[in-house]
Scaffold this motif. Structure first.
Motif, PDB file in Angstrom:
ATOM      1  N   VAL A  47       0.841  -1.210   0.000  1.00 45.89           N
ATOM      2  CA  VAL A  47       0.000   0.000   0.000  1.00 45.89           C
ATOM      3  C   VAL A  47       0.872   1.254   0.000  1.00 45.89           C
ATOM      4  CG1 VAL A  47      -1.694   1.302   1.337  1.00 45.89           C
ATOM      5  CG2 VAL A  47      -1.950  -1.170   1.068  1.00 45.89           C
ATOM      6  N   ILE A  48       1.974   1.224   0.764  1.00 43.88           N
ATOM      7  CA  ILE A  48       2.879   2.377   0.772  1.00 43.88           C
ATOM      8  C   ILE A  48       3.488   2.595  -0.607  1.00 43.88           C
ATOM      9  CG2 ILE A  48       5.051   3.273   1.712  1.00 43.88           C
ATOM     10  CD1 ILE A  48       4.407   1.848   4.317  1.00 43.88           C
ATOM     11  N   ALA A  49       3.804   1.478  -1.290  1.00 40.86           N
ATOM     12  CA  ALA A  49       4.433   1.586  -2.620  1.00 40.86           C
ATOM     13  C   ALA A  49       3.432   1.920  -3.707  1.00 40.86           C
ATOM     14  CB  ALA A  49       5.122   0.270  -2.968  1.00 40.86           C
ATOM     15  N   GLY A  50       2.138   1.783  -3.432  1.00 43.61           N
ATOM     16  CA  GLY A  50       1.131   1.939  -4.474  1.00 43.61           C
ATOM     17  C   GLY A  50       0.771   3.367  -4.781  1.00 43.61           C
ATOM     18  N   ARG A  51       1.712   4.274  -4.701  1.00 40.49           N
ATOM     19  CA  ARG A  51       1.442   5.674  -5.037  1.00 40.49           C
ATOM     20  C   ARG A  51       1.265   5.820  -6.546  1.00 40.49           C
ATOM     21  NH1 ARG A  51       3.085   9.550  -1.304  1.00 40.49           N
ATOM     22  NH2 ARG A  51       3.697  10.931  -3.008  1.00 40.49           N
ATOM     23  N   PRO A  52       0.418   6.726  -6.962  1.00 36.71           N
ATOM     24  CA  PRO A  52       0.172   6.856  -8.397  1.00 36.71           C
ATOM     25  C   PRO A  52       1.281   7.569  -9.160  1.00 36.71           C
ATOM     26  CG  PRO A  52      -1.157   8.438  -7.178  1.00 36.71           C
ATOM     27  CD  PRO A  52      -0.481   7.576  -6.157  1.00 36.71           C
ATOM     28  N   ASP A  53       2.218   8.231  -8.463  1.00 36.72           N
ATOM     29  CA  ASP A  53       3.199   9.028  -9.191  1.00 36.72           C
ATOM     30  C   ASP A  53       4.327   8.154  -9.747  1.00 36.72           C
ATOM     31  OD1 ASP A  53       5.777   9.619  -7.152  1.00 36.72           O
ATOM     32  OD2 ASP A  53       3.884   9.083  -6.191  1.00 36.72           O
ATOM     33  N   ARG A  54       4.797   8.530 -10.905  1.00 35.39           N
ATOM     34  CA  ARG A  54       5.796   7.764 -11.644  1.00 35.39           C
ATOM     35  C   ARG A  54       7.156   7.784 -10.961  1.00 35.39           C
ATOM     36  NH1 ARG A  54       8.679   9.132 -16.565  1.00 35.39           N
ATOM     37  NH2 ARG A  54       8.855   7.344 -17.981  1.00 35.39           N
ATOM     38  N   ASP A  55       7.507   8.908 -10.327  1.00 34.15           N
ATOM     39  CA  ASP A  55       8.823   9.025  -9.710  1.00 34.15           C
ATOM     40  C   ASP A  55       9.012   8.012  -8.589  1.00 34.15           C
ATOM     41  OD1 ASP A  55       9.564  11.051 -11.401  1.00 34.15           O
ATOM     42  OD2 ASP A  55       8.952  12.653 -10.037  1.00 34.15           O
ATOM     43  N   THR A  56       7.953   7.730  -7.856  1.00 33.55           N
ATOM     44  CA  THR A  56       8.051   6.722  -6.804  1.00 33.55           C
ATOM     45  C   THR A  56       8.392   5.358  -7.396  1.00 33.55           C
ATOM     46  OG1 THR A  56       6.536   7.860  -5.296  1.00 33.55           O
ATOM     47  CG2 THR A  56       6.782   5.486  -5.006  1.00 33.55           C
ATOM     48  N   ARG A  57       7.716   5.004  -8.466  1.00 33.79           N
ATOM     49  CA  ARG A  57       8.016   3.721  -9.114  1.00 33.79           C
ATOM     50  C   ARG A  57       9.461   3.679  -9.593  1.00 33.79           C
ATOM     51  NH1 ARG A  57       2.978   4.666 -11.397  1.00 33.79           N
ATOM     52  NH2 ARG A  57       3.784   5.080 -13.490  1.00 33.79           N
ATOM     53  N   ARG A  58       9.934   4.756 -10.173  1.00 34.52           N
ATOM     54  CA  ARG A  58      11.301   4.787 -10.679  1.00 34.52           C
ATOM     55  C   ARG A  58      12.309   4.614  -9.547  1.00 34.52           C
ATOM     56  NH1 ARG A  58       8.657   4.022 -14.564  1.00 34.52           N
ATOM     57  NH2 ARG A  58       8.717   5.118 -16.535  1.00 34.52           N
ATOM     58  N   GLY A  59      12.049   5.251  -8.420  1.00 31.73           N
ATOM     59  CA  GLY A  59      12.972   5.111  -7.293  1.00 31.73           C
ATOM     60  C   GLY A  59      13.007   3.695  -6.757  1.00 31.73           C
ATOM     61  N   ILE A  60      11.854   3.062  -6.655  1.00 30.85           N
ATOM     62  CA  ILE A  60      11.784   1.693  -6.142  1.00 30.85           C
ATOM     63  C   ILE A  60      12.470   0.721  -7.095  1.00 30.85           C
ATOM     64  CG2 ILE A  60      10.181  -0.192  -5.647  1.00 30.85           C
ATOM     65  CD1 ILE A  60       8.273   1.928  -4.498  1.00 30.85           C
TER      66      ILE A  60
END
Length: 597
Positions: free
Chosen positions: A115-128
């Motif tokens: 749930v913490i990782a499920g943010r809609p913004d692309r930058d979060t996905r790129r960092g992970i």
């Protein structure tokens, strides 16, 4: 620059517990790998929550995730909780089987991580993604060192085969993880939104993951890499032709590769691997048939395996191997939590994320890195159908589920203002409670450290020190049967049968359906000429395992009142060896002692 790095670290924060869990192991503990890794996942999630609470107090506001998928996560936690309260031995279900940790605590931590990782913004996905790919470099490098006999650490393999298990202790787990993250690395290498340096890092990581996965000798990683690379290759070849080229091209590439090409050996090996798992799946269905709605209790498959497996399988396999996991995640969850838990898992991990991706398939196909995230998530699901959800794989899979939910637009955000003494006080109390929760979260690992002290004392034949260490470990982890089982086996070898019996009975009390413990108790009682008690113990043995010929013969010999063998073991019969997937050992000392020595 400092603020930029702080922002990047915050965005990548959900990946940090996973990275630590993948990399860390602790040789000075009774279980070198999974206990430490589970602790890293749980404590890491607690630290993320503590940081979120402190940030809310400092800024006066926070954001809360919303949406159907988040509600499905809450439903999965509720189903886990239902399984715990309806099953036996609540504490053991919370922690999970010792050395596996597939219990309530781990899965709740994984849901929170998703749930913490499920943010809609692309930058979060790129960092992970960047953190996971960077983590793959040392993991694959260590696997390659092992493949050329350059491992700086001394290991003794338990299950044979290539000793290329990297930081996982098991070739299948290492191979599967490298395959999953190798697909992410390929997507990063193909992404035009990444810098040239990061694309080169992704390309290097792909090579390392491919070579490392093949070096393990396990097929799970190569299968995931083959399927993922096929789709990414087709996307690169014809980025604007989606459905038609995907269906026809993928079928052609995979079909030719598996049936006639160089990858045909992968298919052959995969089929043989599936054949070995079918009896485990059949046993899981039989176990679940007796408790189909809420299951037998989380992570208790091993308690019922011997009674559930088919007689012909028992006759063929004997006691060569005990099995504590169904080697299929949905079936394993079915035995533990019944249909309720499986449906909740499917909704949260499979159905809703897949629906979101299907709705946004055009955008996903246009972005190679987002496509790679979806493929890596699919790779996790593929390996979950044939393997064990050990802590680092579970955390990686749920983290990817969160990323896919974000790609599919399943998670919304609602800003909450923390103003006034009452809300701030509530958030502050929550932070304090989370800090307090770190202490019990460390208990399995602390008990393993003390268990190692007991093993060292046994190696030095220091009986008082070993007894004291076992007592401490027993107090720290009252659900864990392993310290008493190990001490009982050692004392049996020294001829101290009364003392050994006390420990084996304590081990059996903590794991009442463990065949090894039951056999050891029965044999010790027989050796001590306490035949009435031995008769009861052998009746329990037969209840736990009514099918294995060696067990039936041993019970029949006892009931025929044949002369005692003069020891704690009946001639020609041994208790089950270590569970499958137990992995490597350190310095020749087993992580978790076999039930009978």
């Amino acid at each position: 620059m400092g603020g930029q790095w702080s922002t990047q670290l915050r965005r990548a924060a959900p990946a940090l517990p996973v990275a630590v869990a993948v990399l860390v192991f602790w040789r000075a503990s009774i279980d070198v790998f999974n206990t430490t890794k589970a602790t890293a996942v749980v404590v890491g999630v607690l630290l993320l929550l503590i940081g979120g609470c402190l940030g809310a107090v400092a800024t006066g506001r926070t954001t809360m995730p919303t949406g159907r998928w988040v509600a499905a996560g809450a439903g999965f936690v509720a189903a886990l909780s239902l399984a715990v309260v309806t099953g036996a031995d609540v504490t053991r279900q919370l922690v999970g089987a010792p050395g596996r940790h597939g219990g309530w605590v781990l899965y709740v931590a994984c849901v929170i991580l998703a749930v913490i990782a499920g943010r809609p913004d692309r930058d979060t996905r790129r960092g992970i993604v960047l953190v996971l790919v960077a983590t793959a470099v040392p993991v694959a490098t260590y696997a390659l060192l092992q493949s050329v006999d350059a491992d700086p650490l001394p290991w003794t393999t338990v299950e044979g085969g290539a000793p290329v298990f990297s930081t996982f202790g098991n070739v299948d787990f290492a191979s599967a993880w490298l395959g999953i993250v190798g697909v992410l690395a390929a997507g990063m290498a193909l992404s035009s939104s990444r810098s040239a340096g990061l694309r080169r890092l992704g390309a290097a990581a792909v090579v390392l993951c491919v070579v490392g996965a093949f070096a393990t000798g396990s097929l799970q990683g190569p299968v995931v890499l083959l399927l993922g690379a096929s789709v990414l290759g087709l996307r690169t070849w014809h980025p604007d032709r989606r459905t038609g080229i995907l269906a026809i091209g993928l079928a052609t590439v995979v079909g030719v590769g598996l049936l006639a090409g160089p990858a045909s050996a992968v298919l052959d090996g995969a089929m043989r691997s599936v054949e070995t798992r079918v009896p485990k799946w059949q046993a899981a269905l039989d176990i679940a048939a007796d408790a189909p709605i809420t299951g037998r209790g989380l992570d208790t498959y091993g308690d019922w395996f011997f009674a559930a497996r088919a007689p012909e399988v028992a006759e063929e396999e004997g006691l060569r191997r005990s099995v504590d996991n169904a080697h299929n995640l949905p079936l394993h969850l079915l035995t533990g939590g019944g249909v309720v838990l499986v449906v909740a898992w499917l909704a949260f991990v499979v159905v809703l994320p897949a629906t979101g991706v299907a709705r946004r398939r055009t955008d996903v196909w246009a972005d190679p890195e987002d496509l790679a995230v979806v493929l890596a998530w699919g790779g996790y699901l593929v390996q979950a159908m044939v393997s064990i959800d050990v802590p680092p794989l579970a955390a990686t899979g749920f983290l990817l589920t969160g990323l896919v939910a974000g790609i599919g637009g399943l998670v919304g955000e609602r800003e909450v203002t923390v103003a006034g003494p009452r809300p701030v006080g509530a958030v502050g109390v929550a932070a304090v409670l989370l800090v307090v929760a770190v202490v019990p979260a460390l208990r399995p690992w602390r008990a393993d450290l003390v268990g190692w002290d007991a093993a060292v004392a046994r190696a030095a034949v220091e009986i008082p020190l070993a007894e004291a260490a076992v007592a401490r470990a027993s107090t720290i982890a009252p659900w864990d049967d392993r310290p008493h089982a190990a001490q009982g086996g050692w004392l049996t070898g020294l001829g101290l049968l009364e003392e050994a019996l006390d420990h084996q009975q304590e081990a059996l009390a903590r794991a009442p359906r463990d065949l090894g413990h039951a056999l050891n108790v029965a044999r010790l009682l027989e050796a001590l000429d306490r035949r009435d008690e031995a008769a009861e113990a052998y009746a329990l043995v037969l209840e736990i395992d009514p099918h294995t010929p060696a067990v039936r013969d041993e019970v029949a010999d006892f009931r025929a009142e044949r002369p005692s063998s003069g020891g704690a073991s009946a001639p020609g019969v041994s208790a089950p060896s270590r569970p499958e997937g137990a992995g490597a050992t350190t310095g020749g000392t087993s992580i978790g002692p076999p039930p009978d020595r």
